[in-house]
Design an enzyme around this catalytic site. Sequence first.
Site, PDB file in Angstrom:
ATOM      1  N   CYS A   1       0.834  -1.190   0.000  1.00 31.59           N
ATOM      2  CA  CYS A   1       0.000   0.000   0.000  1.00 31.59           C
ATOM      3  C   CYS A   1       0.872   1.244   0.000  1.00 31.59           C
ATOM      4  O   CYS A   1       2.089   1.178  -0.111  1.00 31.59           O
ATOM      5  CB  CYS A   1      -0.908   0.003   1.231  1.00 31.59           C
ATOM      6  SG  CYS A   1      -1.893  -1.493   1.421  1.00 31.59           S
TER       7      CYS A   1
ATOM      8  N   LEU B   1      -3.648  -1.646  -1.747  1.00 35.67           N
ATOM      9  CA  LEU B   1      -3.575  -2.713  -2.740  1.00 35.67           C
ATOM     10  C   LEU B   1      -3.954  -3.991  -2.005  1.00 35.67           C
ATOM     11  O   LEU B   1      -3.214  -4.474  -1.149  1.00 35.67           O
ATOM     12  CB  LEU B   1      -2.162  -2.816  -3.318  1.00 35.67           C
ATOM     13  CG  LEU B   1      -1.919  -3.929  -4.338  1.00 35.67           C
ATOM     14  CD1 LEU B   1      -2.773  -3.718  -5.582  1.00 35.67           C
ATOM     15  CD2 LEU B   1      -0.449  -4.005  -4.723  1.00 35.67           C
ATOM     16  N   SER B   2      -5.120  -4.538  -2.306  1.00 32.67           N
ATOM     17  CA  SER B   2      -5.665  -5.657  -1.526  1.00 32.67           C
ATOM     18  C   SER B   2      -4.932  -6.956  -1.865  1.00 32.67           C
ATOM     19  O   SER B   2      -4.888  -7.371  -3.029  1.00 32.67           O
ATOM     20  CB  SER B   2      -7.161  -5.821  -1.820  1.00 32.67           C
ATOM     21  OG  SER B   2      -7.865  -4.652  -1.470  1.00 32.67           O
ATOM     22  N   ILE B   3      -4.373  -7.593  -0.836  1.00 34.30           N
ATOM     23  CA  ILE B   3      -3.629  -8.842  -1.001  1.00 34.30           C
ATOM     24  C   ILE B   3      -4.181  -9.931  -0.085  1.00 34.30           C
ATOM     25  O   ILE B   3      -4.410 -11.061  -0.495  1.00 34.30           O
ATOM     26  CB  ILE B   3      -2.123  -8.644  -0.701  1.00 34.30           C
ATOM     27  CG1 ILE B   3      -1.537  -7.524  -1.577  1.00 34.30           C
ATOM     28  CG2 ILE B   3      -1.357  -9.951  -0.866  1.00 34.30           C
ATOM     29  CD1 ILE B   3      -1.481  -7.835  -3.050  1.00 34.30           C
ATOM     30  N   ILE B   4      -4.370  -9.588   1.201  1.00 31.67           N
ATOM     31  CA  ILE B   4      -4.876 -10.516   2.213  1.00 31.67           C
ATOM     32  C   ILE B   4      -6.188  -9.948   2.773  1.00 31.67           C
ATOM     33  O   ILE B   4      -6.290  -8.734   2.997  1.00 31.67           O
ATOM     34  CB  ILE B   4      -3.848 -10.698   3.361  1.00 31.67           C
ATOM     35  CG1 ILE B   4      -2.513 -11.234   2.823  1.00 31.67           C
ATOM     36  CG2 ILE B   4      -4.408 -11.612   4.445  1.00 31.67           C
ATOM     37  CD1 ILE B   4      -2.537 -12.668   2.354  1.00 31.67           C
TER      38      ILE B   4
ATOM     39  N   ASN C   1       1.881  -0.319   5.468  1.00 32.42           N
ATOM     40  CA  ASN C   1       2.304  -0.716   4.129  1.00 32.42           C
ATOM     41  C   ASN C   1       3.205  -1.928   4.258  1.00 32.42           C
ATOM     42  O   ASN C   1       4.253  -1.853   4.913  1.00 32.42           O
ATOM     43  CB  ASN C   1       3.071   0.448   3.463  1.00 32.42           C
ATOM     44  CG  ASN C   1       3.767   0.037   2.175  1.00 32.42           C
ATOM     45  OD1 ASN C   1       3.329  -0.863   1.477  1.00 32.42           O
ATOM     46  ND2 ASN C   1       4.864   0.712   1.865  1.00 32.42           N
TER      47      ASN C   1
ATOM     48  N   GLY D   1      14.348 -12.659  -6.429  1.00 23.41           N
ATOM     49  CA  GLY D   1      15.544 -13.274  -5.848  1.00 23.41           C
ATOM     50  C   GLY D   1      16.465 -12.288  -5.179  1.00 23.41           C
ATOM     51  O   GLY D   1      17.605 -12.631  -4.841  1.00 23.41           O
TER      52      GLY D   1
END
Length: 629
Positions: free
Chosen positions: A2, A51-54, A75, A364
């Site tokens: 976010c 920003l929706s993730i969970i 964030n 990575g």
Amino acid sequence: MCGIAGIIHTEGLKPVDPDRVRRMCDAIAHRGPDGEGVWTAPGVGLGHRRLSIIDLAGSPQPMMAAEGDAMIVFNGEIYNFKDLRAELQALGATFRTDGDTEVILQAWRHWGVDCLPRLHGMFAFALYDLRQRTTLLVRDRFGVKPLFTARLSDGAVIFGSELKALLAHPSLRREIDPLAVEDYLAWGYVPDHRSILKGVEKLPAGHYQLLRPDAPPPAPVQWWDISFADRAKGNADDLGAHLLHHMRDAVTSRMLSDVPLGAFLSGGVDSSSVVALMAEASTTPVKTCSIGFDVSALDETAYADRIAEQFHTQHWKRTVSADDFTLVDKLAGMFDEPFADASALPTFRVCELAREHVTVALSGDGADEAFAGYRRQTFQHREEQARSFLPAVLRKPLFGGLGAIWPKADWAPRPLRAKTTLLSLAASGEEGYARALAATSPELRETLYSPDFKRLRGEYRAEQPLIELMRNAPARSGLDRAQYADLKFYMPGDILTKVDRTSMAVSLEAREPLLDHRLVEFGARLPESMRVRGTTGKWLIKQTMRRYLPEDVLFRPKMGFVTPIAQWLRGPLASQARGLAASGALAATGWFDSARIEGLAEDHIAGRADHSRLIWQLLMLRKSFDRLG
């Protein structure tokens, strides 16, 4: 992932205009297109872009604790939030959501600042405690997530995930810091101990700042550091087994997501290792993305293709063409501060590609710093061995004299390019590593500056903070100190800044499993022979991953993202190179020797020399100045 922003009054409980906080958040709307929110109370205003993730529908921010006594904007991601949630529930905490944000609130309520070492992940947050009227600003261990702050003339502290959030506040002064210019020309980025604007600061990685009412902002407090002071015992097999356990745990913990997830795949050791472990843990094909170049000497997609085929990934790739220079202005806008790592361009392109298919991508990044994967680290290891045999009273006149007269032959075969090595051996280990890490040497910078700039800069030199950092490092050897410098100085200033801004520009969350702090702490305890053996860096990782990856992927020379900027500056960007010091905000400062810069540009365009790295730095500096002016 976010974006956060806010205003905190430290001189009385003055009202905060919610529209002002909203404008700060709007400036970073790309970081969170899925939701927004602003909360204000006397003396404080907190804003958030999501920003929706969970817990996609259940964790809007700013978020109030169930008890109504704490508010947070956050964030990042807390990867162990489910374990912490269970522990807090056993202590009597109640939860209304299924996400990680509320876990931070309850952790603060139960443990105060002692909650920070319990949080595993990447994060920057501001937490306002209504009981104490204090605001806690926090940044994660490695600085994966950014946090800018500034104190205004009325005593208010403003903060935001990017500098552009602060620039949206009308009271922020826009005065360029000449010391930041010295830093930028030395390193190619503005390191975390400074900002391009006077009065703007970056909260250091692994630090917090507790703002109290009616008190000036205190100095940030370090809550975590990496130590190279101890050594693990065991043979390669035993240590390799422990390493693989840590890597598996780091990768699988970062695969938790309620939205599509994938990985960047360059075909190098680190991204290939992450993809291999993701494939091992996943019941469905891993989604992977890679970027190639239409210049065959710079293209590595064949290796990425092999790994994608081996692990049966769902693979997408895209070619960056030689005319991708059209992104230069857009790139400058992403970073706000001048940023000259040209690999930002292909990094942005791979983020752009990934966002078409996923919302979260694993990278990575981090293994080179943590396990000694850079060539400069192996050189430092060998140079320190040489320094141990010759005292400084002999090294300085011998190697310093040779280095002074040795020509700088960038065009020559590598064994003949000895000038930097000779000058490095003449100096202390810390001074030598600063020279190896620098984009431009102190001698070259001196020829670029005008007398006015030299007066403003005074006695300060960009190498000083790095040298001091290395000398005070919790370390036992020169290799330890070099890795410490990379983890604490280079990585947050360059690598993590690059990945954060380019991924967030397209609303993509990037996660770095090889920066799991337990994995990095394990790497810091490894004997030097398990990190560097001969000319091979990351030795134990490469041995451990032999069961997964082919030999030519594990042991081929490291390339990384390379862009054809030398050709661009002789072709489509030649006119911009010529005009660097003649017009615009850069010329207006009067800080540079315009004739010297013009000569460097003409020599490069004519093919008499390769000054592409320096000209690119100056070009990005000019574009940053033009935007900030």
